[in-house]
Design an enzyme around this catalytic site. Structure first.
Site, PDB file in Angstrom:
ATOM      1  N   CYS A 288       0.834  -1.201   0.000  1.00 65.92           N
ATOM      2  CA  CYS A 288       0.000   0.000   0.000  1.00 65.92           C
ATOM      3  C   CYS A 288       0.865   1.246   0.000  1.00 65.92           C
ATOM      4  O   CYS A 288       0.526   2.255  -0.615  1.00 65.92           O
ATOM      5  CB  CYS A 288      -0.923   0.005   1.216  1.00 65.92           C
ATOM      6  SG  CYS A 288      -2.038  -1.417   1.287  1.00 65.92           S
ATOM      7  N   CYS A 305       1.656   8.108  16.040  1.00 67.52           N
ATOM      8  CA  CYS A 305       1.036   6.810  16.282  1.00 67.52           C
ATOM      9  C   CYS A 305      -0.362   6.983  16.866  1.00 67.52           C
ATOM     10  O   CYS A 305      -0.766   8.083  17.271  1.00 67.52           O
ATOM     11  CB  CYS A 305       1.909   5.974  17.221  1.00 67.52           C
ATOM     12  SG  CYS A 305       1.993   6.597  18.914  1.00 67.52           S
ATOM     13  N   CYS A 317      -5.799  -1.248  25.356  1.00 67.92           N
ATOM     14  CA  CYS A 317      -5.819  -2.708  25.350  1.00 67.92           C
ATOM     15  C   CYS A 317      -5.227  -3.225  26.665  1.00 67.92           C
ATOM     16  O   CYS A 317      -4.094  -2.852  27.022  1.00 67.92           O
ATOM     17  CB  CYS A 317      -5.019  -3.239  24.161  1.00 67.92           C
ATOM     18  SG  CYS A 317      -4.851  -5.032  24.133  1.00 67.92           S
ATOM     19  N   CYS A 329      -8.345   5.565   8.403  1.00 64.35           N
ATOM     20  CA  CYS A 329      -8.252   6.786   7.614  1.00 64.35           C
ATOM     21  C   CYS A 329      -9.644   7.408   7.507  1.00 64.35           C
ATOM     22  O   CYS A 329     -10.644   6.697   7.311  1.00 64.35           O
ATOM     23  CB  CYS A 329      -7.709   6.463   6.219  1.00 64.35           C
ATOM     24  SG  CYS A 329      -7.731   7.866   5.065  1.00 64.35           S
ATOM     25  N   CYS A 332     -11.135   6.769   3.751  1.00 62.76           N
ATOM     26  CA  CYS A 332     -11.237   5.456   3.111  1.00 62.76           C
ATOM     27  C   CYS A 332     -11.130   4.367   4.172  1.00 62.76           C
ATOM     28  O   CYS A 332     -10.889   4.646   5.348  1.00 62.76           O
ATOM     29  CB  CYS A 332     -10.168   5.275   2.029  1.00 62.76           C
ATOM     30  SG  CYS A 332      -8.496   5.053   2.661  1.00 62.76           S
ATOM     31  N   CYS A 333     -11.265   3.130   3.748  1.00 62.79           N
ATOM     32  CA  CYS A 333     -11.206   1.989   4.662  1.00 62.79           C
ATOM     33  C   CYS A 333      -9.790   1.419   4.692  1.00 62.79           C
ATOM     34  O   CYS A 333      -9.539   0.288   4.259  1.00 62.79           O
ATOM     35  CB  CYS A 333     -12.212   0.925   4.240  1.00 62.79           C
ATOM     36  SG  CYS A 333     -13.924   1.500   4.241  1.00 62.79           S
ATOM     37  N   CYS A 340      -2.791  14.674  10.879  1.00 61.44           N
ATOM     38  CA  CYS A 340      -2.562  16.051  10.450  1.00 61.44           C
ATOM     39  C   CYS A 340      -3.591  17.005  11.062  1.00 61.44           C
ATOM     40  O   CYS A 340      -4.700  16.603  11.397  1.00 61.44           O
ATOM     41  CB  CYS A 340      -2.611  16.157   8.924  1.00 61.44           C
ATOM     42  SG  CYS A 340      -1.532  14.998   8.081  1.00 61.44           S
ATOM     43  N   CYS A 350      -4.371   8.848   0.704  1.00 67.55           N
ATOM     44  CA  CYS A 350      -5.221  10.018   0.943  1.00 67.55           C
ATOM     45  C   CYS A 350      -4.392  11.210   1.404  1.00 67.55           C
ATOM     46  O   CYS A 350      -4.710  12.356   1.076  1.00 67.55           O
ATOM     47  CB  CYS A 350      -6.296   9.682   1.971  1.00 67.55           C
ATOM     48  SG  CYS A 350      -7.543   8.500   1.362  1.00 67.55           S
ATOM     49  N   HIS A 388     -17.840   0.434  11.289  1.00 67.40           N
ATOM     50  CA  HIS A 388     -17.306   1.754  11.609  1.00 67.40           C
ATOM     51  C   HIS A 388     -18.264   2.839  11.146  1.00 67.40           C
ATOM     52  O   HIS A 388     -19.159   2.582  10.307  1.00 67.40           O
ATOM     53  CB  HIS A 388     -15.923   1.945  10.973  1.00 67.40           C
ATOM     54  CG  HIS A 388     -15.899   1.805   9.477  1.00 67.40           C
ATOM     55  ND1 HIS A 388     -16.337   2.791   8.617  1.00 67.40           N
ATOM     56  CD2 HIS A 388     -15.504   0.760   8.682  1.00 67.40           C
ATOM     57  CE1 HIS A 388     -16.190   2.382   7.365  1.00 67.40           C
ATOM     58  NE2 HIS A 388     -15.697   1.156   7.368  1.00 67.40           N
TER      59      HIS A 388
END
Length: 408
Positions: A288, A305, A317, A329, A332-333, A340, A350, A388
Site C-alpha cells: 500500500c 502513532c 488494550c 483513515c 477510506c477503509c 494532520c 489520501c 465503523h
C-alpha cells in the site's frame, strides 16, 4: 606512449603503427615508457570495473550504474606517498606543519579530514589512511603489504559517495572487510532511510549487504539496532496473529524468505516512527505504501502513532497497552499512517492527495467499502473487516494485534 630510439621521438600507439609500417623503419628499436607500462591496469574490484592509465582513471559500477572519469595530474599520481610538497588528501601543493606532520593543503575539507586522520606511517613508507586513535591502523591501501583481508586499494572509489577515492579522506574498514570514508558512513547513518517508511537498507554495507559494524560508529548504530529489534518484534507478532507465520514464502525450500519469517514480516508490513514518542508503529502493508507513491517530501510532525493521536479516546488494550493502537483513515477503509491538523488521520494515498479529498463534501464521500483517495469500491465487504462510522468521521480501530487475532 612509445619511445623510438632511432627516430628520437615519443609516439602514441597509433603514430607508432603508422610511422613504422615501412620496411626501412619497422625494425627500429622501440620501448614502452616504463612508468606508463606499470600504470596501465584493467581490473574488477568488488563489482566496480576499473581502467587505470598513466593519465586517466575510469571507473564504472554495474550495480548503481554510476561511472567516473578522472584526469590524473602529476600531483595525483603521487597521492598517498610521504612527500613534503603535496596534500595527502587531494594532491594539491602543501607543506607539513607542527600541528600536522603530514602535508595538508588549506582547503576546508582537507583541514577537516586532517583533524581526525591517523598520522602514523606504515613500514612501507605510506601514511595510514585510517582514523586517529584506532587500536590497529587501517592496512596500507597501496598494496605494499600482504593484506588478504583488504579487498580495495587507494584508487578505488568510496562506494557510498562515489565521488572521491578512498585515499582522499580518512577511511575505516568495516567488520565485513570493505573500506569506506568514515564521514560517508556517519552521513548515511545520520540521514537514515529515505521517505517516511522505516527501512534498514541504509545500515547495510553497499557492497555485500552485511550490517554495518565498526567501533567508531557505535554511538550511531546503537539506536538503529534498538529500532530494528523493535520493528522486528512487532512485525513478527503481527505475522503470527494474522496466521501467516507458516506462509509458503517462509516454509517452502528455495523460497526467498525460507526459514526467515522476520525478513518476510518486515518486508510485508510498513512501520513508521512516531514524531512524539519516537516508537515504531504499524501503518498497513508495504504494498500500500508503494501504491500510494509517497515520495521524500513529507512533514515528519504528521507521523503520529495511534496512542499519541488519540482524538476519540480509544480504549486501552489490557494486554498490549497503546503500542498497537490504530486508527482508520477518515476518507477510506485503510489503516491510518498520518495525523494532520491535530484532528485528522490519513492513510498514505489520501495524505498524498489531501487537498482534494479534504474538499469533498461529506455527503459526496464514498460509503464503505471505500478505497484509497476516496474512491468507491465494488462489493459490500469492508477491507478492515470492522463496523465503523460513515466515511468522513474519525474512528479508532483499537489494538491492531487483538483486532487481527479476532479476524483470523
Amino acid at each position: 606512449m612509445i619511445l623510438c630510439e632511432e627516430c628520437s621521438s615519443n609516439l602514441c600507439g597509433e603514430c607508432d603503427r603508422i610511422l613504422h609500417l615501412h620496411r626501412r623503419t619497422r625494425h627500429h628499436h622501440r620501448t614502452v615508457f616504463r612508468q606508463e607500462q606499470e600504470a596501465i591496469k584493467v581490473d574488477l574490484h568488488e563489482g566496480c570495473g576499473r581502467t587505470k592509465l598513466f593519465w586517466l582513471l575510469a571507473l564504472a559500477d554495474s550495480t548503481t550504474l554510476k561511472a567516473m572519469l578522472e584526469l590524473r595530474g602529476e600531483n595525483q599520481r603521487s597521492r598517498g606517498s610521504v612527500a613534503a610538497s603535496t596534500c595527502r588528501f587531494c594532491g594539491a601543493p602543501a607543506q607539513p606543519s607542527l600541528l600536522s606532520p603530514a602535508p595538508v593543503c588549506q582547503d576546508s575539507d582537507c583541514q577537516e579530514y586532517s583533524r581526525e586522520a591517523c598520522v602514523r606511517t606504515h613500514d612501507c613508507g605510506h601514511l595510514c589512511g585510517g582514523l586517529k586513535g584506532e587500536a590497529s591502523c587501517l592496512p596500507c591501501l597501496h598494496g605494499c603489504a600482504n593484506t588478504p583481508s583488504l579487498k580495495q586499494d587507494a584508487d578505488d572509489m568510496c562506494m557510498i559517495c562515489f565521488s572521491e577515492a578512498l585515499s582522499a579522506a580518512p577511511a575505516i574498514q568495516l567488520e565485513c572487510g570493505h573500506v569506506f570514508h568514515a564521514h560517508c558512513c556517519r552521513t548515511v547513518l545520520t540521514r537514515r532511510w529515505p521517505g517516511p517508511r522505516i527501512t534498514f537498507t541504509f545500515s547495510m554495507c553497499p557492497i555485500c549487504k552485511v550490517r554495518i559494524s565498526h567501533g567508531v560508529l557505535t554511538e550511531l548504530l546503537s539506536p538503529i539496532s534498538a529500532l530494528f529489534e523493535d520493528v522486528r518484534r512487532k512485525a513478527l507478532m503481527r505475522l503470527e496473529y494474522e496466521g501467516l507465520h507458516r506462509a509458503e514464502a517462509i516454509s517452502t525450500p528455495g523460497a526467498r524468505y525460507y526459514n526467515d519469517p522476520a525478513a518476510y514480516a518486515m518486508d510485508r508490513y510498513a512501520y513508521y516512527v512516531c514524531f512524539k514518542c519516537n516508537k515504531a508503529y504499524y501503518g498497513g502493508e508495504a504494498r500500500c505504501d508503494v501504491e500510494a507513491g509517497l515520495g521524500d517530501e513529507y512533514d515528519p510532525r504528521e507521523l503520529v502513532c495511534g496512542a499519541c493521536s488519540d482524538v476519540s479516546r480509544a480504549q486501552m488494550c489490557p494486554k498490549h497497552g497503546t503500542d498497537f493502537l490504530e486508527y482508520k483513515c477518515r476518507y477510506c477503509c485503510s489503516v491510518a499512517v498520518f495525523f494532520c491538523f491535530g484532528t485528522t488521520h490519513f492513510c498514505n494515498a489520501c495524505h498524498d492527495d489531501f487537498q482534494r479529498v479534504t474538499n469533498i463534501p461529506k455527503t459526496e464521500l464514498p460509503h464503505c467499502p471505500a478505497g484509497p483517495r476516496a474512491q468507491q469500491l465494488e462489493g459490500e465487504e469492508c477491507p478492515l473487516h470492522v463496523q465503523h462510522p460513515p466515511t468522513g468521521e474519525e474512528f479508532a480501530l483499537g489494538c491492531g494485534v487483538c483486532r487481527n487475532a479476532h479476524t483470523f
